[in-house]
Motif scaffolding. Structure first.
Motif, PDB file in Angstrom:
ATOM      1  N   THR A  23      -1.912 -55.888 -35.824  1.00 56.62           N
ATOM      2  CA  THR A  23      -2.747 -56.456 -36.879  1.00 56.62           C
ATOM      3  C   THR A  23      -1.969 -57.550 -37.583  1.00 56.62           C
ATOM      4  OG1 THR A  23      -2.011 -54.856 -38.518  1.00 56.62           O
ATOM      5  CG2 THR A  23      -3.960 -54.290 -37.238  1.00 56.62           C
ATOM      6  N   LYS A  30      -9.901 -55.374 -42.737  1.00 53.16           N
ATOM      7  CA  LYS A  30      -9.046 -54.445 -42.015  1.00 53.16           C
ATOM      8  C   LYS A  30      -9.234 -53.001 -42.482  1.00 53.16           C
ATOM      9  CE  LYS A  30      -4.555 -54.046 -43.914  1.00 53.16           C
ATOM     10  NZ  LYS A  30      -3.158 -54.173 -43.661  1.00 53.16           N
ATOM     11  N   LYS A  32     -11.256 -50.773 -41.321  1.00 52.06           N
ATOM     12  CA  LYS A  32     -11.365 -49.862 -40.173  1.00 52.06           C
ATOM     13  C   LYS A  32      -9.991 -49.560 -39.583  1.00 52.06           C
ATOM     14  CE  LYS A  32     -16.088 -50.949 -38.842  1.00 52.06           C
ATOM     15  NZ  LYS A  32     -16.971 -51.378 -37.761  1.00 52.06           N
ATOM     16  N   VAL A  33      -9.107 -50.536 -39.611  1.00 51.15           N
ATOM     17  CA  VAL A  33      -7.740 -50.312 -39.135  1.00 51.15           C
ATOM     18  C   VAL A  33      -7.039 -49.316 -40.053  1.00 51.15           C
ATOM     19  CG1 VAL A  33      -5.504 -51.400 -38.660  1.00 51.15           C
ATOM     20  CG2 VAL A  33      -7.615 -52.603 -38.099  1.00 51.15           C
ATOM     21  N   ALA A  36      -8.329 -45.810 -39.385  1.00 54.61           N
ATOM     22  CA  ALA A  36      -7.760 -45.255 -38.158  1.00 54.61           C
ATOM     23  C   ALA A  36      -6.305 -44.845 -38.378  1.00 54.61           C
ATOM     24  CB  ALA A  36      -7.866 -46.263 -37.023  1.00 54.61           C
ATOM     25  N   ASN A  65      -7.895 -45.165 -31.878  1.00 52.22           N
ATOM     26  CA  ASN A  65      -8.734 -45.931 -32.802  1.00 52.22           C
ATOM     27  C   ASN A  65      -7.944 -47.062 -33.467  1.00 52.22           C
ATOM     28  OD1 ASN A  65     -10.967 -44.364 -32.278  1.00 52.22           O
ATOM     29  ND2 ASN A  65     -10.629 -42.998 -34.006  1.00 52.22           N
ATOM     30  N   THR A  66      -6.675 -46.794 -33.783  1.00 48.53           N
ATOM     31  CA  THR A  66      -5.844 -47.819 -34.402  1.00 48.53           C
ATOM     32  C   THR A  66      -5.649 -48.996 -33.454  1.00 48.53           C
ATOM     33  OG1 THR A  66      -4.679 -46.163 -35.719  1.00 48.53           O
ATOM     34  CG2 THR A  66      -3.600 -48.295 -35.457  1.00 48.53           C
ATOM     35  N   GLU A  69      -9.212 -50.795 -33.104  1.00 49.80           N
ATOM     36  CA  GLU A  69      -9.568 -51.526 -34.316  1.00 49.80           C
ATOM     37  C   GLU A  69      -8.563 -52.630 -34.611  1.00 49.80           C
ATOM     38  OE1 GLU A  69     -12.417 -51.334 -35.740  1.00 49.80           O
ATOM     39  OE2 GLU A  69     -13.061 -49.572 -34.627  1.00 49.80           O
ATOM     40  N   LYS A  72      -9.546 -55.534 -32.403  1.00 51.42           N
ATOM     41  CA  LYS A  72     -10.730 -56.204 -32.951  1.00 51.42           C
ATOM     42  C   LYS A  72     -10.346 -57.059 -34.155  1.00 51.42           C
ATOM     43  CE  LYS A  72     -14.104 -52.617 -31.720  1.00 51.42           C
ATOM     44  NZ  LYS A  72     -14.987 -51.596 -32.312  1.00 51.42           N
ATOM     45  N   TYR A  73      -9.549 -56.489 -35.028  1.00 46.99           N
ATOM     46  CA  TYR A  73      -9.119 -57.190 -36.234  1.00 46.99           C
ATOM     47  C   TYR A  73      -8.320 -58.444 -35.879  1.00 46.99           C
ATOM     48  CZ  TYR A  73      -6.582 -58.049 -40.575  1.00 46.99           C
ATOM     49  OH  TYR A  73      -6.035 -58.635 -41.682  1.00 46.99           O
TER      50      TYR A  73
END
Length: 85
Positions: A23, A30, A32-33, A36, A65-66, A69, A72-73
């Motif tokens: 990230t 962020k 969602k990050v 996660a 998930n981290t 996400e 994606k981030y």
């Protein structure tokens, strides 16, 4: 702590660090990050409380998930960077 559990902790920690390092700072959302990442923390706490099975499951889901996400981030951040130029 046995050697096996020590290696599990080392591997999980390495995955978390990689997920968090993916990230980058930017204007993208962020949350969602962060959510996660908290899931990984909750799983690790469960392991510490003796709930190894549930803790490992939660931690593994959180790491996955981290990473997802975080990717994606990072993609959104890169997209925003190139829009600004």
């Amino acid at each position: 702590m046995t050697r096996r559990s020590r290696w599990v902790w080392i591997a999980l920690t390495a995955l978390v660090v990689v997920g968090l390092a993916s990230t980058t700072a930017g204007a993208a959302d962020k949350s969602k990050v962060d959510q996660a990442t908290r899931q990984v923390d909750q799983g690790a706490k469960q392991i510490g409380q003796g709930k190894v099975g549930a803790g490992v499951k939660e931690t593994a889901k959180g790491v996955g998930n981290t990473v997802v996400e975080g990717a994606k981030y990072t993609g959104e951040t890169i997209k925003e960077f190139f829009r600004e130029k």
